[in-house]
Each structure stands twice: as C-alpha cells, then as structure tokens.
Design a protein around this motif. Structure first.
Motif, PDB file in Angstrom:
ATOM      1  N   SER A 110       0.820  -1.412  -0.130  1.00 60.58           N
ATOM      2  CA  SER A 110      -0.083  -0.197   0.110  1.00 60.58           C
ATOM      3  C   SER A 110       1.038   1.096  -0.257  1.00 60.58           C
ATOM      4  O   SER A 110       0.795   2.182  -0.892  1.00 60.58           O
ATOM      5  CB  SER A 110      -1.161  -0.180   1.168  1.00 60.58           C
ATOM      6  OG  SER A 110      -1.625  -1.251   1.375  1.00 60.58           O
ATOM      7  N   GLU A 111       2.085   1.025   0.900  1.00 61.16           N
ATOM      8  CA  GLU A 111       3.146   2.420   0.779  1.00 61.16           C
ATOM      9  C   GLU A 111       3.388   2.920  -0.328  1.00 61.16           C
ATOM     10  O   GLU A 111       4.023   3.239  -0.826  1.00 61.16           O
ATOM     11  CB  GLU A 111       4.334   2.064   1.712  1.00 61.16           C
ATOM     12  CG  GLU A 111       5.122   3.166   1.996  1.00 61.16           C
ATOM     13  CD  GLU A 111       5.971   3.292   3.243  1.00 61.16           C
ATOM     14  OE1 GLU A 111       7.180   3.924   3.740  1.00 61.16           O
ATOM     15  OE2 GLU A 111       6.257   1.808   3.604  1.00 61.16           O
ATOM     16  N   LYS A 112       3.628   1.430  -0.837  1.00 60.12           N
ATOM     17  CA  LYS A 112       4.504   1.875  -2.420  1.00 60.12           C
ATOM     18  C   LYS A 112       3.388   2.363  -3.870  1.00 60.12           C
ATOM     19  O   LYS A 112       3.847   3.078  -4.402  1.00 60.12           O
ATOM     20  CB  LYS A 112       4.359   0.410  -3.404  1.00 60.12           C
ATOM     21  CG  LYS A 112       5.783  -0.151  -2.684  1.00 60.12           C
ATOM     22  CD  LYS A 112       5.808  -1.699  -3.099  1.00 60.12           C
ATOM     23  CE  LYS A 112       6.959  -2.845  -3.157  1.00 60.12           C
ATOM     24  NZ  LYS A 112       6.899  -3.842  -3.213  1.00 60.12           N
ATOM     25  N   ARG A 113       1.805   2.297  -3.169  1.00 62.40           N
ATOM     26  CA  ARG A 113       0.812   2.603  -4.110  1.00 62.40           C
ATOM     27  C   ARG A 113       0.631   4.263  -3.232  1.00 62.40           C
ATOM     28  O   ARG A 113      -0.086   5.505  -3.676  1.00 62.40           O
ATOM     29  CB  ARG A 113      -0.416   1.912  -3.968  1.00 62.40           C
ATOM     30  CG  ARG A 113       0.245   0.936  -5.593  1.00 62.40           C
ATOM     31  CD  ARG A 113      -0.755   0.041  -5.440  1.00 62.40           C
ATOM     32  NE  ARG A 113      -0.200  -0.973  -6.354  1.00 62.40           N
ATOM     33  CZ  ARG A 113       0.297  -2.453  -5.972  1.00 62.40           C
ATOM     34  NH1 ARG A 113       1.405  -2.478  -4.897  1.00 62.40           N
ATOM     35  NH2 ARG A 113       1.371  -3.570  -6.555  1.00 62.40           N
ATOM     36  N   GLN A 114       1.300   4.760  -2.217  1.00 65.28           N
ATOM     37  CA  GLN A 114       0.636   5.797  -1.578  1.00 65.28           C
ATOM     38  C   GLN A 114      -0.484   5.728  -1.621  1.00 65.28           C
ATOM     39  O   GLN A 114      -1.469   6.429  -1.726  1.00 65.28           O
ATOM     40  CB  GLN A 114       1.188   6.833  -2.091  1.00 65.28           C
ATOM     41  CG  GLN A 114       2.405   7.294  -2.179  1.00 65.28           C
ATOM     42  CD  GLN A 114       3.241   7.534  -0.884  1.00 65.28           C
ATOM     43  OE1 GLN A 114       2.570   8.499  -0.439  1.00 65.28           O
ATOM     44  NE2 GLN A 114       3.789   6.423  -0.264  1.00 65.28           N
ATOM     45  N   ILE A 115      -1.422   4.812  -1.232  1.00 61.66           N
ATOM     46  CA  ILE A 115      -2.798   4.368  -0.630  1.00 61.66           C
ATOM     47  C   ILE A 115      -3.139   3.961   1.022  1.00 61.66           C
ATOM     48  O   ILE A 115      -2.121   2.799   1.127  1.00 61.66           O
ATOM     49  CB  ILE A 115      -3.483   4.081  -1.801  1.00 61.66           C
ATOM     50  CG1 ILE A 115      -3.537   2.206  -2.105  1.00 61.66           C
ATOM     51  CG2 ILE A 115      -3.861   4.345  -3.069  1.00 61.66           C
ATOM     52  CD1 ILE A 115      -4.038   1.640  -2.779  1.00 61.66           C
ATOM     53  N   LYS A 116      -4.170   3.668   1.111  1.00 62.99           N
ATOM     54  CA  LYS A 116      -4.406   3.246   2.549  1.00 62.99           C
ATOM     55  C   LYS A 116      -5.482   2.332   1.976  1.00 62.99           C
ATOM     56  O   LYS A 116      -6.041   2.250   1.472  1.00 62.99           O
ATOM     57  CB  LYS A 116      -5.046   4.402   3.633  1.00 62.99           C
ATOM     58  CG  LYS A 116      -4.305   5.086   4.358  1.00 62.99           C
ATOM     59  CD  LYS A 116      -4.792   5.676   5.546  1.00 62.99           C
ATOM     60  CE  LYS A 116      -3.563   6.662   6.737  1.00 62.99           C
ATOM     61  NZ  LYS A 116      -3.726   5.990   7.990  1.00 62.99           N
ATOM     62  N   THR A 117      -5.006   0.656   2.949  1.00 62.92           N
ATOM     63  CA  THR A 117      -5.673  -0.239   2.169  1.00 62.92           C
ATOM     64  C   THR A 117      -6.690  -0.103   3.780  1.00 62.92           C
ATOM     65  O   THR A 117      -6.256  -0.176   5.599  1.00 62.92           O
ATOM     66  CB  THR A 117      -5.069  -1.597   1.941  1.00 62.92           C
ATOM     67  OG1 THR A 117      -4.201  -0.800   0.571  1.00 62.92           O
ATOM     68  CG2 THR A 117      -6.175  -2.518   1.669  1.00 62.92           C
TER      69      THR A 117
END
Length: 232
Positions: A110-117
C-alpha cells in the motif's frame, strides 16, 4: 433466477433487521461470486448489486479484466503474502487478514502505491482446526502490532462460522464476535476503528444480522448451487 433470489435475500435481510430494530442500511450484502462466470455477475449487476466477494486472487484479476464497471470488490478468501501486490488498489476491503506478517505485507504494498488499505481481522471464533483465523486471545496483541502500520486501516472483524444444518447453532458464535468487537472498541487502540462485522453466509445470515453483522456474504442464496461436472 438471480433476480428472484436477490429479491428473496433482500426480503430476508429486511425482516431480520426489523426483528431486532435495526435499519436496513446498516447491513451491506456482498454477493459471493467465486467460481461464478462473468455473465452471472452481470446479471446481478443489472439488479443493482455493486459489492462482490472473491476467494482467489487470480480469479479476481481475471474478472477485473473483463468487467470494467466500478464495483466494490471484496477479497474474502485466504490471502497469501506473495499475492498481495496484485490486489492492492483493486479491492475495497480485505476480509481475511489472519497474521501480523500478512498485515505488514499489505502495508508495504500500500505504501508503494501511496494508498491506505482497509482490512478486517479474520477470527476463528469456533476454534475449528480446519479454519484460518486468529484465536480470540491472539487478537489484542496482534491489533497493537498492526496499529503502527500507517498504510492500513483496521476496520473490524470477520469470521467463517461452522457449517451447520440449523442456523441457530451459530448464534452463540455471532454473539461472541459482537462481544469481541465491543471489547476491542473499549480499548481505544490507535488506527483501529472496529465499525465492520463481516459474518453470516447463505445458511445463517439472518441470525448473523440479528446479532450485529454489518456485512453478510451470500453466494449460493443468490447464484444457486455450484454446477457439478457431469460424470460419464
């Protein structure tokens, strides 16, 4: 068939809510579309369904290729750490997080895509050897570990109750899930929200709703029995 089944499931959900004084909009119906062809999913979509649950990552990815409409995909089956990278950003909720190591992997991707899951913790509420999930006593220590992962949101709990002939037999397990959720909320753990309780399937979702489910996962009740291969 699917239209009629959905109508019946909707009536059952409304009746269960009414029996215990809940609003219908407190419960999300997830149509479990695992093993079902795209055509059946589209039939359910035509009846207004937007939330679908898949067990296997590969099958989910195949369906994402074919269905371009913006649906709410739920990953409800056991998730291996090496498959996490494929689904981040494509699913609205992962129901089946059963270890800190898996949560770490989800956080990392999720950090790689800069989103929260958003995730749920899977609880083996009946202590069945054949089931995945955390035991009740493991939950708080694991939650405290997960609370520091910045790209995760722990939204609640999920369980797969035992397969029973009489849904009433699972009422105690659903009650225990609700109690566990309330206990966790009282501890006010950072980054842990506990507003989702995913429990109840085709055979017992009405009882689950009566005991506080906010998501029910219904497959056979919507799509019918899995087709058996012909024996020659």
């Amino acid at each position: 068939m699917i239209a009629e089944n959905l109508k019946q499931v909707e009536e059952n959900i409304c009746a269960a809510c009414k029996r215990v004084g809940r609003n219908r909009d407190e419960v999300t119906l997830v149509a479990v579309s695992k093993t079902k062809p795209v055509e059946m999913i589209q039939e359910a979509m035509a009846e207004g369904m937007v939330a679908f649950g898949e067990n296997r990552v590969q099958e989910l990815m195949d369906k994402l290729e074919k269905i371009k409409e913006p649906l709410q995909w739920h990953l409800i089956g056991h998730l291996q750490r090496n498959k996490v990278k494929y689904i981040i950003g494509h699913v609205c909720l992962i129901h089946s997080v059963d270890s800190f190591r898996l949560a770490e992997q989800i956080n990392q991707e999720s950090e790689k895509r800069q989103i929260k899951t958003d995730i749920l913790l899977e609880i083996n509420i009946a202590d069945e050897d054949s089931k995945f999930g955390l035991k009740k006593e493991q939950v708080i220590p694991v939650l405290k570990q997960m609370a520091v992962l910045p790209y995760l949101r722990v939204r609640g709990l999920m369980t797969v109750a035992p397969f029973v002939e009489n849904a009433e037999e699972n009422r105690k397990h659903f009650q225990n899930m609700k109690k566990l959720m309330v206990d966790i909320n009282q501890k006010n753990i950072d980054n842990v929200y506990m507003d989702i309780l995913s429990m109840g399937m085709t055979g017992d979702y009405e009882v689950a709703i009566e005991e506080g489910a906010t998501i029910v996962r219904v497959g056979t009740g919507i799509f019918g029995e899995r087709e058996k291969k012909l024996q020659y």
